[in-house]
Design a protein around this motif. Structure first.
Motif, short mmCIF file in Angstrom:
data_model
loop_
_atom_site.label_atom_id
_atom_site.label_comp_id
_atom_site.label_asym_id
_atom_site.label_seq_id
_atom_site.Cartn_x
_atom_site.Cartn_y
_atom_site.Cartn_z
N ILE A 108 25.68 65.19 52.11
CA ILE A 108 24.66 65.10 53.16
C ILE A 108 25.05 64.04 54.19
N ALA A 109 25.46 62.87 53.70
CA ALA A 109 25.81 61.77 54.60
C ALA A 109 27.01 62.11 55.47
N ARG A 110 28.04 62.72 54.88
CA ARG A 110 29.22 63.08 55.66
C ARG A 110 28.86 64.03 56.80
N GLY A 111 27.96 64.97 56.51
CA GLY A 111 27.56 65.91 57.55
C GLY A 111 26.79 65.23 58.68
N THR A 123 34.74 57.95 61.67
CA THR A 123 35.99 57.91 60.90
C THR A 123 35.75 57.26 59.54
N VAL A 124 36.21 57.92 58.48
CA VAL A 124 36.10 57.37 57.13
C VAL A 124 37.27 56.42 56.88
N ARG A 176 33.51 54.08 60.46
CA ARG A 176 33.56 53.27 61.67
C ARG A 176 33.40 54.15 62.91
N ARG A 177 32.96 53.50 63.98
CA ARG A 177 32.86 54.12 65.29
C ARG A 177 33.39 53.11 66.29
N SER A 234 34.03 47.20 63.56
CA SER A 234 33.15 48.30 63.96
C SER A 234 32.88 49.23 62.78
N SER A 235 33.07 48.72 61.57
CA SER A 235 32.89 49.52 60.35
C SER A 235 31.63 49.11 59.61
#
Length: 366
Positions: free
Chosen positions: A263-266, A272-273, A288-289, A335-336
């Motif tokens: 759910i979270a990944r979607g 970016t993981v 991160r973004r 930024s993570s």
């Protein structure tokens, strides 16, 4: 509030709380005895400690012994400082391992820190090249506390064994979440509060063929003559109850956490993981973004409990040493964020938290 910081600590299980309450005892009870006393109250408390020891041991490899400690930090330090020979470890290990370097080198022993691969897993080629006949101990995590990466334990143990070295596994993030029984290291360090037990108690598992390390603490030698000090029957009972909850329910918990991860990944599509996607504990999502102001994000999402990195280093202002070790730049590391979830997290928690985080990131123009 929504709690998504399971790598830092976990909510106390009601069953663990109930187990502890009995042994806290008041002046009118008979359950406050010192477990090292020979009288009836002492023997009752000792029996509670031993029952808890068996419950913790049930999640460990067969054989060996469980020694209660104040937590995994003490257990790790006991083995690192009390096992002869040089030490080899990896750049993404916990500070409880890495910060022992000075004390070990003061003993005249070498302390070597090896790199990890870009996905965060241990560099086994580097381990094979660095290990020597003088290596007494290889210290390696099972699961990284910041990025959730699962290390190749079986392969690392085989390399160490071939060189005659002992192996210490920091299993704090794996204990009660992933099976440890397939592995055969010499030492395993764990902590109760990561599996819905109380803070202030952990354990060192010592394998059946492993030599006992030298004690850190001297005194009565109450715990197998390796650790001095009066044990808390209440803390041990809470740890045992938390361990008992895991026994028989591990597969169900793993399925639940994997569902939450999906759910979270979607919801965080486009982020970016950090670290391996394939080899990781599903309850850890470190993402991160670019350009994200994490301090502002946490302020704007104050009802969502998540981490900007390891809780042990929070507030230092330094980029995570783990994220730096896998090749991230300072801006990328800063930024993570780390989202951690587990037994008591619901899909609705994930959805509500993600909505808040994404809205706050959007306010930053991301």
């Amino acid at each position: 509030m929504i709690y998504l910081d399971y790598q830092a600590t976990t909510p106390l299980a009601p069953e663990a709380r109930e187990a502890m309450l009995r042994w806290l005892g008041g002046p009118d009870s008979d359950t406050f005895g010192n477990p090292h006393s020979p009288h009836r109250m002492g023997r009752m408390a000792a029996a509670a400690v031993e029952a808890a020891r068996e419950q913790v041991a049930g999640l460990m490899p067969a054989g060996g012994q469980v020694v209660f400690t104040s937590g995994a930090t003490e257990a790790l330090n006991m083995v690192l400082l009390g096992t002869p020979g040089d030490v080899i470890t990896f750049a993404t290990e916990h500070a409880a391992v890495l910060d022992c370097a000075r004390a070990i080198e003061a003993q005249g022993r070498r302390f070597t820190v090896l790199p990890v691969l870009p996905d965060g897993r241990a560099d086994l080629d580097a381990l094979g090249a660095a290990i020597t006949p003088n290596t007494g101990l290889v210290a390696i995590m099972a699961v990284n506390n910041e990025i959730g990466v699962i290390h190749p334990l079986a392969e690392a143990i085989a390399i160490a064994r071939a060189a005659g070295a002992k192996v210490l596994v920091d299993a704090v993030q794996a204990f009660g979440r992933l099976p440890l029984t397939p592995f055969s290291p010499d030492f395993i360090a764990v902590s109760a509060h990561k599996i819905h037990g109380p803070k202030g108690v952990g354990a060192l598992w010592i394998g059946p063929d492993a030599p006992a390390p030298r004690p850190l603490l001297w005194g009565g030698g109450q715990e197998a003559r390796l650790r001095s000090g009066t044990l808390s029957a209440a803390l041990c009972a809470g740890f045992g109850a938390a361990s008992r909850l895991v026994t028989g329910g591990l597969e169900e918990q793993m399925f639940h956490v994997k569902h939450l991860r999906n759910i979270a990944r979607g919801l965080f599509d486009g982020w970016t993981v950090n670290g391996s996607i394939e080899h990781r504990w599903h309850g850890n999502l470190n993402i991160r973004r670019d350009g994200l102001d994490v301090a502002r994000l946490m302020s704007d999402c104050r009802n969502v409990m998540f981490s900007a990195g390891s809780a042990c280093a929070s507030g230092s202002g330094r980029p995570s040493h783990v994220l730096k070790a896998i090749g991230l730049t300072d801006p990328q590391a800063k930024s993570s964020i780390r989202l951690g979830f587990g037994r008591y997290t619901t899909p609705e928690d994930i959805e509500t938290a993600a909505a808040a985080i994404l809205a706050a990131a959007k306010e930053q123009g991301l």
